[in-house]
Each structure stands twice: as structure tokens, then as C-alpha cells.
Scaffold this motif. Structure first.
Motif, short mmCIF file in Angstrom:
data_model
loop_
_atom_site.label_atom_id
_atom_site.label_comp_id
_atom_site.label_asym_id
_atom_site.label_seq_id
_atom_site.Cartn_x
_atom_site.Cartn_y
_atom_site.Cartn_z
N VAL A 160 1.11 -1.08 0.00
CA VAL A 160 -0.08 -0.13 0.00
C VAL A 160 0.93 1.14 0.26
CG1 VAL A 160 -2.05 -0.93 1.18
CG2 VAL A 160 -0.42 -0.08 2.56
N VAL A 161 0.27 2.25 -0.52
CA VAL A 161 1.39 3.50 -0.78
C VAL A 161 1.83 3.81 0.63
CG1 VAL A 161 1.29 5.76 -1.70
CG2 VAL A 161 -0.02 4.04 -2.92
N ASP A 162 1.21 4.02 1.51
CA ASP A 162 1.63 4.64 2.72
C ASP A 162 2.69 3.81 3.42
OD1 ASP A 162 0.44 7.14 2.30
OD2 ASP A 162 -1.07 6.92 3.93
N ILE A 163 2.65 2.38 3.30
CA ILE A 163 3.79 1.63 4.05
C ILE A 163 5.22 2.28 3.83
CG2 ILE A 163 4.41 -0.14 2.28
CD1 ILE A 163 3.95 -2.16 4.49
N LEU A 164 5.46 3.00 2.78
CA LEU A 164 6.70 3.66 2.45
C LEU A 164 6.97 5.14 2.90
CD1 LEU A 164 7.42 2.00 -1.10
CD2 LEU A 164 8.35 1.12 1.13
N LYS A 165 5.72 5.54 3.19
CA LYS A 165 5.72 7.06 3.73
C LYS A 165 5.49 6.93 5.20
CE LYS A 165 3.59 8.69 -0.52
NZ LYS A 165 2.43 9.39 -1.21
N PHE A 166 4.51 6.26 5.54
CA PHE A 166 4.01 6.51 7.30
C PHE A 166 5.40 6.19 7.91
CE2 PHE A 166 2.81 4.11 10.84
CZ PHE A 166 1.76 5.06 11.67
N ALA A 167 5.63 7.28 8.90
CA ALA A 167 6.71 7.23 9.92
C ALA A 167 7.94 7.31 9.30
CB ALA A 167 6.13 6.03 11.06
N GLY A 168 8.12 7.94 8.28
CA GLY A 168 9.78 7.92 7.58
C GLY A 168 9.93 6.47 7.00
N GLY A 169 8.89 5.75 6.64
CA GLY A 169 9.11 4.58 5.93
C GLY A 169 9.33 3.13 6.89
N PHE A 170 9.21 3.59 8.18
CA PHE A 170 9.49 2.39 9.21
C PHE A 170 8.94 1.24 8.86
CE2 PHE A 170 8.54 -0.03 13.17
CZ PHE A 170 9.90 -0.08 13.59
N LEU A 171 7.84 1.05 8.50
CA LEU A 171 7.15 -0.11 8.50
C LEU A 171 7.48 -0.88 7.16
CD1 LEU A 171 3.50 0.71 9.15
CD2 LEU A 171 4.91 -0.60 10.78
N GLY A 172 7.99 -0.17 5.96
CA GLY A 172 8.61 -0.77 4.88
C GLY A 172 9.66 -1.58 5.22
N ARG A 173 10.66 -0.67 5.80
CA ARG A 173 12.10 -0.92 6.43
C ARG A 173 11.94 -2.19 7.33
NH1 ARG A 173 12.73 4.18 7.37
NH2 ARG A 173 13.03 4.04 9.57
N TYR A 174 10.97 -2.29 8.06
CA TYR A 174 10.50 -3.50 9.12
C TYR A 174 10.38 -4.56 8.24
CZ TYR A 174 8.28 -6.53 12.20
OH TYR A 174 7.88 -7.58 12.95
N ALA A 175 9.48 -4.67 7.26
CA ALA A 175 9.17 -5.69 6.51
C ALA A 175 10.18 -6.45 5.78
CB ALA A 175 8.02 -5.32 5.44
#
Length: 70
Positions: A42-57
Motif C-alpha cells: 500500500v502506498v503509505d507503507i513507504l511513507k508512514f513514520a518515515g518508511g519504518f514499516l517498509g524497512r521493518y518488513a
């Protein structure tokens, strides 16, 4: 993670129950150890909280010895 959620917890992303599905998903992948894993971005997984969730995944997948890319 949805941008429609005005009450997102940007300080502690994984403490927010609405974001916990990502942790559960990674735990299931770790348990089942499938040959391939596909995750919808989803678009915001890379934008939300400075991309934290994308980096976590990405970090969790690499830690489990998967080759990961966006």
C-alpha cells in the motif's frame, strides 16, 4: 497504515494494533517458511513514520534469508 486513518501512531508504529497485522504476517511467514512470499505494497507503507514499516518488513524478510525487493 492507511492514509485515511487520521489517528495513526507515528511515534510507535508497531505498538498500534491497526499495524500489528504486519508483525503477524511476518510471524506466519517465519513459521510456514514458504518458498516465495508476496506482499501487497500500500502506498503509505513507504511513507508512514518515515518508511519504518517498509524497512521493518524488508528487514524481517532478509533476516529470514529471503531475497527481498520493492
Amino acid at each position: 497504515v492507511s492514509g485515511f486513518n487520521r489517528f495513526r501512531n507515528t511515534e510507535a508504529s508497531l505498538d498500534d494494533p491497526k499495524n500489528h497485522q504486519l508483525v503477524v504476517f511476518m510471524d506466519i511467514v517465519n513459521y510456514l517458511k514458504p518458498k516465495y512470499v508476496l506482499m501487497e505494497n500500500v502506498v503509505d507503507i513507504l511513507k508512514f513514520a518515515g518508511g519504518f514499516l517498509g524497512r521493518y518488513a524488508m528487514g524481517r524478510l532478509v533476516f529470514m534469508n529471503y531475497q527481498a525487493r520493492l
